[in-house]
Scaffold this motif. Structure first.
Motif, PDB file in Angstrom:
ATOM      1  N   SER A 141       0.853  -1.191   0.000  1.00  0.00           N
ATOM      2  CA  SER A 141       0.000   0.000   0.000  1.00  0.00           C
ATOM      3  C   SER A 141       0.889   1.240   0.000  1.00  0.00           C
ATOM      4  O   SER A 141       2.089   1.158  -0.237  1.00  0.00           O
ATOM      5  CB  SER A 141      -0.917  -0.006   1.223  1.00  0.00           C
ATOM      6  N   ASN A 142       0.300   2.402   0.291  1.00  0.00           N
ATOM      7  CA  ASN A 142       1.059   3.649   0.335  1.00  0.00           C
ATOM      8  C   ASN A 142       1.218   4.178   1.756  1.00  0.00           C
ATOM      9  O   ASN A 142       1.630   5.327   1.946  1.00  0.00           O
ATOM     10  CB  ASN A 142       0.372   4.722  -0.522  1.00  0.00           C
ATOM     11  N   LEU A 143       0.911   3.344   2.742  1.00  0.00           N
ATOM     12  CA  LEU A 143       0.949   3.797   4.131  1.00  0.00           C
ATOM     13  C   LEU A 143       1.703   2.805   5.009  1.00  0.00           C
ATOM     14  O   LEU A 143       1.424   1.606   4.993  1.00  0.00           O
ATOM     15  CB  LEU A 143      -0.471   3.982   4.671  1.00  0.00           C
ATOM     16  N   PHE A 144       2.671   3.331   5.757  1.00  0.00           N
ATOM     17  CA  PHE A 144       3.373   2.553   6.782  1.00  0.00           C
ATOM     18  C   PHE A 144       2.850   2.971   8.149  1.00  0.00           C
ATOM     19  O   PHE A 144       2.612   4.153   8.400  1.00  0.00           O
ATOM     20  CB  PHE A 144       4.877   2.829   6.736  1.00  0.00           C
ATOM     21  N   GLU A 145       2.710   1.995   9.043  1.00  0.00           N
ATOM     22  CA  GLU A 145       2.329   2.264  10.420  1.00  0.00           C
ATOM     23  C   GLU A 145       3.123   1.283  11.287  1.00  0.00           C
ATOM     24  O   GLU A 145       2.774   0.111  11.401  1.00  0.00           O
ATOM     25  CB  GLU A 145       0.829   2.087  10.618  1.00  0.00           C
ATOM     26  N   ILE A 146       4.205   1.770  11.882  1.00  0.00           N
ATOM     27  CA  ILE A 146       5.131   0.878  12.580  1.00  0.00           C
ATOM     28  C   ILE A 146       5.242   1.262  14.063  1.00  0.00           C
ATOM     29  O   ILE A 146       5.006   2.404  14.448  1.00  0.00           O
ATOM     30  CB  ILE A 146       6.537   0.924  11.938  1.00  0.00           C
ATOM     31  N   ARG A 147       5.618   0.288  14.873  1.00  0.00           N
ATOM     32  CA  ARG A 147       5.796   0.485  16.307  1.00  0.00           C
ATOM     33  C   ARG A 147       7.232   0.936  16.578  1.00  0.00           C
ATOM     34  O   ARG A 147       8.194   0.364  16.060  1.00  0.00           O
ATOM     35  CB  ARG A 147       5.523  -0.816  17.059  1.00  0.00           C
ATOM     36  N   ILE A 148       7.356   1.965  17.395  1.00  0.00           N
ATOM     37  CA  ILE A 148       8.669   2.514  17.721  1.00  0.00           C
ATOM     38  C   ILE A 148       8.749   2.802  19.215  1.00  0.00           C
ATOM     39  O   ILE A 148       7.759   2.646  19.942  1.00  0.00           O
ATOM     40  CB  ILE A 148       8.939   3.814  16.927  1.00  0.00           C
ATOM     41  N   ASP A 149       9.912   3.219  19.690  1.00  0.00           N
ATOM     42  CA  ASP A 149      10.092   3.594  21.090  1.00  0.00           C
ATOM     43  C   ASP A 149       9.523   4.978  21.340  1.00  0.00           C
ATOM     44  O   ASP A 149       9.696   5.901  20.533  1.00  0.00           O
ATOM     45  CB  ASP A 149      11.569   3.574  21.466  1.00  0.00           C
ATOM     46  N   LYS A 150       8.854   5.129  22.453  1.00  0.00           N
ATOM     47  CA  LYS A 150       8.236   6.401  22.802  1.00  0.00           C
ATOM     48  C   LYS A 150       9.297   7.458  23.101  1.00  0.00           C
ATOM     49  O   LYS A 150      10.344   7.164  23.672  1.00  0.00           O
ATOM     50  CB  LYS A 150       7.315   6.205  24.008  1.00  0.00           C
ATOM     51  N   GLU A 151       9.020   8.686  22.695  1.00  0.00           N
ATOM     52  CA  GLU A 151       9.855   9.864  22.963  1.00  0.00           C
ATOM     53  C   GLU A 151      11.269   9.723  22.404  1.00  0.00           C
ATOM     54  O   GLU A 151      12.228  10.262  22.940  1.00  0.00           O
ATOM     55  CB  GLU A 151       9.915  10.148  24.469  1.00  0.00           C
ATOM     56  N   LYS A 152      11.402   8.973  21.302  1.00  0.00           N
ATOM     57  CA  LYS A 152      12.668   8.861  20.593  1.00  0.00           C
ATOM     58  C   LYS A 152      12.478   9.381  19.171  1.00  0.00           C
ATOM     59  O   LYS A 152      11.473   9.082  18.511  1.00  0.00           O
ATOM     60  CB  LYS A 152      13.147   7.405  20.539  1.00  0.00           C
ATOM     61  N   ASN A 153      13.434  10.165  18.686  1.00  0.00           N
ATOM     62  CA  ASN A 153      13.370  10.663  17.320  1.00  0.00           C
ATOM     63  C   ASN A 153      13.866   9.600  16.344  1.00  0.00           C
ATOM     64  O   ASN A 153      14.800   8.850  16.640  1.00  0.00           O
ATOM     65  CB  ASN A 153      14.214  11.925  17.168  1.00  0.00           C
ATOM     66  N   TYR A 154      13.242   9.559  15.159  1.00  0.00           N
ATOM     67  CA  TYR A 154      13.606   8.579  14.137  1.00  0.00           C
ATOM     68  C   TYR A 154      13.834   9.275  12.800  1.00  0.00           C
ATOM     69  O   TYR A 154      13.211  10.293  12.500  1.00  0.00           O
ATOM     70  CB  TYR A 154      12.499   7.537  13.974  1.00  0.00           C
ATOM     71  N   CYS A 155      14.742   8.688  11.995  1.00  0.00           N
ATOM     72  CA  CYS A 155      14.971   9.128  10.623  1.00  0.00           C
ATOM     73  C   CYS A 155      14.635   7.970   9.684  1.00  0.00           C
ATOM     74  O   CYS A 155      14.745   6.797  10.068  1.00  0.00           O
ATOM     75  CB  CYS A 155      16.415   9.566  10.423  1.00  0.00           C
ATOM     76  N   PHE A 156      14.271   8.289   8.439  1.00  0.00           N
ATOM     77  CA  PHE A 156      13.829   7.233   7.531  1.00  0.00           C
ATOM     78  C   PHE A 156      13.839   7.717   6.084  1.00  0.00           C
ATOM     79  O   PHE A 156      13.862   8.913   5.805  1.00  0.00           O
ATOM     80  CB  PHE A 156      12.412   6.766   7.901  1.00  0.00           C
ATOM     81  N   TYR A 157      13.815   6.746   5.155  1.00  0.00           N
ATOM     82  CA  TYR A 157      13.629   7.011   3.728  1.00  0.00           C
ATOM     83  C   TYR A 157      12.920   5.803   3.119  1.00  0.00           C
ATOM     84  O   TYR A 157      12.789   4.749   3.767  1.00  0.00           O
ATOM     85  CB  TYR A 157      14.955   7.287   3.006  1.00  0.00           C
TER      86      TYR A 157
END
Length: 290
Positions: free
Chosen positions: A196-212
């Motif tokens: 699809s065109n949508l990602f919804e992933i689980r991450i650590d709370k109050e942590k900044n993330y980078c992605f491409y």
């Protein structure tokens, strides 16, 4: 008889000289066949390119496909490229191009086929380069990161509303996106795939993330993936600040200004007190007149 023969020979020599001078004045008039023929295609926008630059002749491009009646485009062009996009609308067909080298003012009764060269085969569905996908939006809330991807557009339009078709409209479920993500200031990288065109992933709370992201057509044997999109990063604290009401932000700013002003006032008072102590001590040390 001898005089007539000499006159004929002189006339023949004169004609040869005139023909030679005409060739010199017109430059190199040799008709050459196209070489180094290449297909350049991104998101189904396809350009045919070749060499050399013609001198005193033209090129005509003819597209042929397994399910296409031969079609001539870029007729009598002096360019060395041709936009063949509209001739390749059946993206799963197998195409070849013939590039004819034709002289100007050709005799219409001359039915000889002009010299030409044939390109390699080209299948748009399998060979067009996938363009760089765009990160349309992203949002980080609590332990969830949502990333929405915008499909690259093709030059082909829908017949109804005339809007451009996306690569999703052509590849359908054969198109996948891969999200590569990592914690800011970290080297550990993870990935998720979606059709699809949508990602919804689980991450650590109050942590900044980078992605491409990258687009992929798994059915291909070569050129399966697009180039990487630009890198985006979340900002938890910045997002929290953006969520505050304007009144709260103004109150915080006013308190900060008040604290700074108080510090300045206390510093000035302390400085004046420090300057006045040496003066008082000096005054006490002076003896009284008898």
């Amino acid at each position: 008889m001898a005089g007539a023969a000499n006159s004929s020979r002189a006339l023949l020599l004169l004609l040869c000289a005139l023909l030679y001078l005409a060739r010199l004045s017109s430059g190199n008039s040799e008709v050459m066949k196209a070489v180094n023929i290449t297909w350049s295609s991104i998101n189904f926008k396809t350009i045919l390119q070749w060499e050399p630059k013609p001198v005193n002749y033209f090129y005509t491009v003819e597209i042929d496909g397994d399910r296409l009646v031969r079609k001539k485009i870029c007729i009598h062009t002096s360019a060395t490229e041709c936009d063949v996009t509209n001739a390749l609308k059946d993206v799963k067909d197998v195409y070849v191009a013939r590039i004819y080298s034709e002289v100007p003012n050709r005799d219409p009764d001359d039915f000889d086929i002009p010299p030409y060269e044939v390109s390699s085969e080209f299948i748009p569905y399998a060979q067009t380069e996938i363009g760089v996908p765009t990160i349309k939006s992203f949002e980080q809330k609590e332990k969830t990161l949502k990333v929405e991807i915008a499909d690259p557009l093709t030059p082909y339009r829908f017949e109804g509303n005339g809007s451009f078709r996306s690569i999703r409209d052509i590849f359908k479920d054969d198109l996948e996106y891969t999200l590569y993500y990592w914690k800011d200031q970290s080297t550990g990288k993870k990935q998720e795939n979606t059709k699809s065109n949508l990602f919804e992933i689980r991450i650590d709370k109050e942590k900044n993330y980078c992605f491409y992201v990258q687009a992929t057509v798994p059915s291909r044997s070569t050129d399966r993936s697009s180039q990487k999109s630009s890198v985006k990063c979340t900002g938890v604290r910045r997002d929290e600040l953006d969520g505050l009401e304007l009144e709260v932000i103004l109150i915080i700013a006013a308190v900060a200004v008040g604290i700074i002003a108080l510090i300045i006032i206390l510093s000035v008072v302390a400085y004046k007190c420090t300057r006045s102590k040496p003066a008082a001590t000096k005054k006490e040390s002076v003896p009284l007149n008898a």
